[in-house]
Design a protein around this motif. Structure first.
Motif, short mmCIF file in Angstrom:
data_model
loop_
_atom_site.label_atom_id
_atom_site.label_comp_id
_atom_site.label_asym_id
_atom_site.label_seq_id
_atom_site.Cartn_x
_atom_site.Cartn_y
_atom_site.Cartn_z
N VAL A 62 0.82 -1.18 0.10
CA VAL A 62 -0.04 0.02 -0.09
C VAL A 62 0.88 1.27 0.00
O VAL A 62 1.63 1.42 0.83
CB VAL A 62 -0.94 0.11 1.44
CG1 VAL A 62 -1.76 1.05 1.25
CG2 VAL A 62 -1.79 -1.06 1.30
N ASN A 63 0.83 1.99 -1.02
CA ASN A 63 1.51 3.21 -1.09
C ASN A 63 0.55 4.55 -0.46
O ASN A 63 1.18 5.30 0.24
CB ASN A 63 1.91 3.68 -2.53
CG ASN A 63 2.67 2.46 -3.04
OD1 ASN A 63 3.73 2.19 -2.53
ND2 ASN A 63 2.48 2.22 -4.21
N TYR A 64 -0.53 4.29 -0.87
CA TYR A 64 -1.81 5.19 -0.31
C TYR A 64 -2.86 4.63 -0.86
O TYR A 64 -3.14 3.74 -1.52
CB TYR A 64 -2.02 6.69 -1.27
CG TYR A 64 -2.81 7.63 -0.50
CD1 TYR A 64 -2.70 8.43 0.56
CD2 TYR A 64 -4.09 7.38 -1.58
CE1 TYR A 64 -3.77 9.15 0.94
CE2 TYR A 64 -5.14 8.36 -0.90
CZ TYR A 64 -5.00 9.14 0.27
OH TYR A 64 -6.21 10.12 0.66
N GLU A 65 -3.98 4.75 0.21
CA GLU A 65 -5.43 4.08 0.20
C GLU A 65 -6.42 4.72 0.91
O GLU A 65 -6.42 4.94 2.14
CB GLU A 65 -5.30 2.73 0.50
CG GLU A 65 -6.51 1.81 0.14
CD GLU A 65 -6.24 0.34 0.08
OE1 GLU A 65 -6.09 -0.18 -0.96
OE2 GLU A 65 -6.39 -0.38 1.18
N TYR A 66 -7.29 5.39 0.31
CA TYR A 66 -8.71 5.99 1.07
C TYR A 66 -9.81 5.90 0.03
O TYR A 66 -9.66 6.28 -1.02
CB TYR A 66 -8.37 7.31 1.55
CG TYR A 66 -9.65 8.14 2.12
CD1 TYR A 66 -9.90 7.56 3.35
CD2 TYR A 66 -10.47 8.92 1.55
CE1 TYR A 66 -11.01 8.12 4.25
CE2 TYR A 66 -11.75 9.06 2.06
CZ TYR A 66 -11.97 8.81 3.36
OH TYR A 66 -13.16 9.39 4.15
N GLY A 67 -10.80 5.03 0.51
CA GLY A 67 -11.92 5.05 -0.25
C GLY A 67 -12.11 3.80 -1.01
O GLY A 67 -12.64 3.70 -2.04
N PHE A 68 -10.98 2.93 -0.79
CA PHE A 68 -11.05 1.57 -1.37
C PHE A 68 -10.91 0.70 -0.37
O PHE A 68 -10.18 0.67 0.59
CB PHE A 68 -9.97 1.60 -2.45
CG PHE A 68 -9.88 2.39 -3.73
CD1 PHE A 68 -10.36 1.84 -4.77
CD2 PHE A 68 -9.89 3.65 -3.56
CE1 PHE A 68 -10.42 2.76 -6.11
CE2 PHE A 68 -9.85 4.57 -4.66
CZ PHE A 68 -10.30 4.02 -5.87
#
Length: 167
Positions: A62-68
């Motif tokens: 995960v490098n970035y995750e919001y809303g998934f």
């Protein structure tokens, strides 16, 4: 005529909040706009692996995750919000045959990236890359599937997918 009036004015605010007081948008004195959360995902392959034909690709880093929301195997990603999304994917491979990395939405093929393998049985480094702008709904599921005939995808920033909501 109908009594409509045109009004020209300026709205001078530093922050915009929703009705419950949660910050939504802020702007600094230079005019830089900031959002507290951006609906986006950036994931990478965490191990170099050879994949059989028609295998779902696990993007576990995960490098970035919001809303998934990822499934346990990091091969499927469920969207939390309706909207228009930009989805990009790139993979570096070393192949002796052709390779495809395809995007599926709710199990249906949507688009793919293709790379030509080496000739005469010799491996060739190839980059597969594609992007799409697509309207999606909350609870839609996206995944990537390889049509890899011979070779491996390389890890880290060499093999990634990114998706972000633009509208």
């Amino acid at each position: 005529s109908n009594g409509d009036r045109t009004m020209t004015s300026r709205l001078k605010v530093d922050q915009i909040q929703n009705s419950s007081g949660t910050d939504a948008i802020s702007m600094n004195s230079d005019g830089v706009v900031s959002l507290p959360k951006v609906v986006a995902v950036s994931r990478s392959l965490n191990q170099q692996t050879s994949y059989a034909t028609y295998t779902d690709v696990p993007f576990a880093t995960v490098n970035y995750e919001y809303g998934f929301t990822a499934n346990a195997g990091a091969t499927e990603f469920t969207l939390d919000y309706d909207g228009v999304y930009v989805i990009t994917w790139t993979a570096l491979s070393n192949l002796t045959a052709d390779n495809k990395l395809a995007l599926y939405v709710n199990g249906a093929f949507r688009s793919e990236a293709f790379a030509k393998g080496g000739t005469d049985g010799n491996a060739s480094y190839s980059t597969l890359s594609n992007q799409i702008i697509i309207e999606l709904d909350a609870n839609d599921v996206i995944k990537f599937n390889t049509h890899n005939h011979d070779g491996a995808f390389y890890t880290g920033t060499h093999t990634t997918f990114n998706a972000y909501k633009i509208g």
